[in-house]
Design a protein around this motif. Structure first.
Motif: not given
Ligand SMILES: Nc1ncnc2c1ncn2[C@@H]1O[C@H](COP(=O)(O)OP(=O)(O)O)[C@@H](O)[C@H]1O
Ligand SMILES: [Mg+2]
Length: 297
Positions: A6-31
Motif C-alpha cells: 500500500l505504501i512504500e518508503a524508498r531511501n528516505l533521507v532528512r537532514k536538519y540544520k543543527s544550529s542557526a549559524f554554520g553548516n552543521h547538520y543532524t541526519t535524522a533519517v539516513n536512508g
C-alpha cells in the motif's frame, strides 16, 4: 495479501540544520526503506531521537525529504504540490502522542471531528455533519450524544478516541500512529490498542505504529522495523525478531524490557552501549531468515 504494498518508503533521507549559524547538520533519517501492505501493521521501534517521528512525517508528506521517495499504491507521491497531494492526503492520516494538545479546547467535539469533512467538501456545514459524526463516535466506542461537549470534559483515553474518530472521517487506508498510547494511563492503553486492532479488522486499515515500547509492538504489530541513529538496523516478522534478534541494538532494546528478560537473559544487564556498531550509509540489509533482514557492512 497482494504483492504490491500500500505504501512504500524508498531511501528516505532528512537532514536538519543543527544550529542557526554554520553548516552543521543532524541526519535524522539516513536512508530508510520499508513497505506496508493493506491490513498490515508495521511497528517502528527505537529510542528517543532515533528518527521515528521524522520518518512518519516524511511518509505523510508533512515535511519534504532531502532524498528518497514515497509510493502510495505504486504512485510516487514524493514531491507533489499541496493541491496534487490533496486526494492522497485523504488516504493517509496521523494520530499523535498527546490527545490534550491535539484538540482545540474552545470548540466542540463535533467541530473537531467534522473539520476534515468540511475541508474536503463531504458535508456543507457543521449542522450537516450530525450523522457522519455520530457514526464516527460510535466507531470509536463513544456515545454520539457527546458531540456537543467540549474537550475538557473528556479523559485522555476518550480524547485519543476522539482523535481517532477525526482521523477516520475521510475513510483513510493508512494511519501513522506516533506513540499513540504513551501519554495515556497504563490502565487504558490496552483499550486503545484493541480499538486500533478492531478498526483494522473492520476497515482493512494499515498502520505504521511508532513506539519506544517494544512489548506493545509485539502485541499489536505484524512486522517490526528497529530504528537506530536514523537507520533501520533490523526488520522482520514479530515472531522472527522476538525469537531471533540479530542486531545488537535490537537485543539491547529487548533486554531493556523486564518481561522479556527470560528469553534473552544471556547478555542482558551489562550492555556496553558504546560498543554498538554505528549504522552507516555503506551498510546494506542482508536477509538472515526468510523476510528477516539485518543491517551489515
Ligand atoms: N524539526 C526539527 N528540527 C531540528 N531537528 C529535528 C527536528 N525534528 C527532529 N529533529 C532531530 O532529529 C532527530 C530525530 O528526531 P525524531 O524523528 O523526533 O526521533 P524520535 O521520534 O525517534 O524520537 C533528533 O536528533 C531530533 O533532535
Ligand atoms: Mg518521536
Amino acid at each position: 495479501m497482494s504483492d504490491r504494498p500500500l505504501i512504500e518508503a524508498r531511501n528516505l533521507v532528512r537532514k536538519y540544520k543543527s544550529s542557526a549559524f554554520g553548516n552543521h547538520y543532524t541526519t535524522a533519517v539516513n536512508g530508510v526503506s520499508f513497505s506496508i501492505h493493506a491490513s498490515e501493521t508495521l511497528g517502528l521501534v527505537g529510542e528517543s531521537g532515533s528518527g521515528k517521528s521524522t520518518t512518519g512525517r516524511l511518509l505523510l508528506g508533512l515535511e519534504p525529504a532531502d532524498e528518497g521517495h514515497v509510493f502510495f499504491e505504486g504512485t510516487d507521491i514524493t514531491s507533489l504540490s499541496s493541491r496534487a497531494m490533496k486526494p492522497w492526503r485523504r488516504q493517509m492520516q496521523v494520530i499523535f502522542q498527546d490527545p490534550y494538545t491535539a484538540i482545540n479546547p474552545r470548540k466542540t467535539i463535533q467541530h473537531f471531528i467534522s473539520e476534515p469533512l468540511l475541508v474536503h467538501g463531504l458535508v456543507r456545514s457543521l449542522r450537516d455533519s450530525d450523522d457522519h459524526v455520530s457514526t464516527l463516535l460510535r466507531q470509536v466506542g463513544l456515545d454520539p450524544s457527546l458531540m456537543t461537549r467540549s474537550p475538557h470534559e473528556f479523559s485522555g483515553g476518550q480524547r485519543q478516541r476522539i482523535c481517532i474518530a477525526r482521523a477516520l472521517a475521510l475513510k483513510p487506508r493508512f494511519i501513522v500512529a506516533d506513540e499513540p498510547i504513551t501519554a495515556l494511563d497504563v490502565s487504558i492503553q490496552a483499550q486503545i490498542v484493541n480499538l486500533f486492532q478492531n478498526l483494522q479488522q473492520q476497515m482493512g486499515l494499515s498502520y505504521l505504529f511508532i513506539s519506544h515500547d517494544i512489548s506493545m509492538v509485539r502485541y499489536l504489530c505484524h512486522r517490526v522495523a528497529v530504528m537506530f541513529e536514523g537507520r533501520i538496523v533490523e526488520t522482520g516478522s514479530v515472531e522472527s525478531i522476538f525469537s531471533n534478534p540479530q542486531h545488537s541494538y535490537t537485543r539491547m532494546l529487548l533486554n531493556a524490557v523486564p518481561s522479556l528478560h527470560a528469553e534473552h537473559a544471556s547478555s542482558a544487564s551489562s550492555f556496553d552501549r558504546a560498543s554498538l556498531p554505528r549504522p552507516s550509509r555503506d551498510m546494506t540489509m542482508k536477509e538472515v531468515f526468510p523476510g528477516h533482514f539485518v543491517l551489515q557492512s
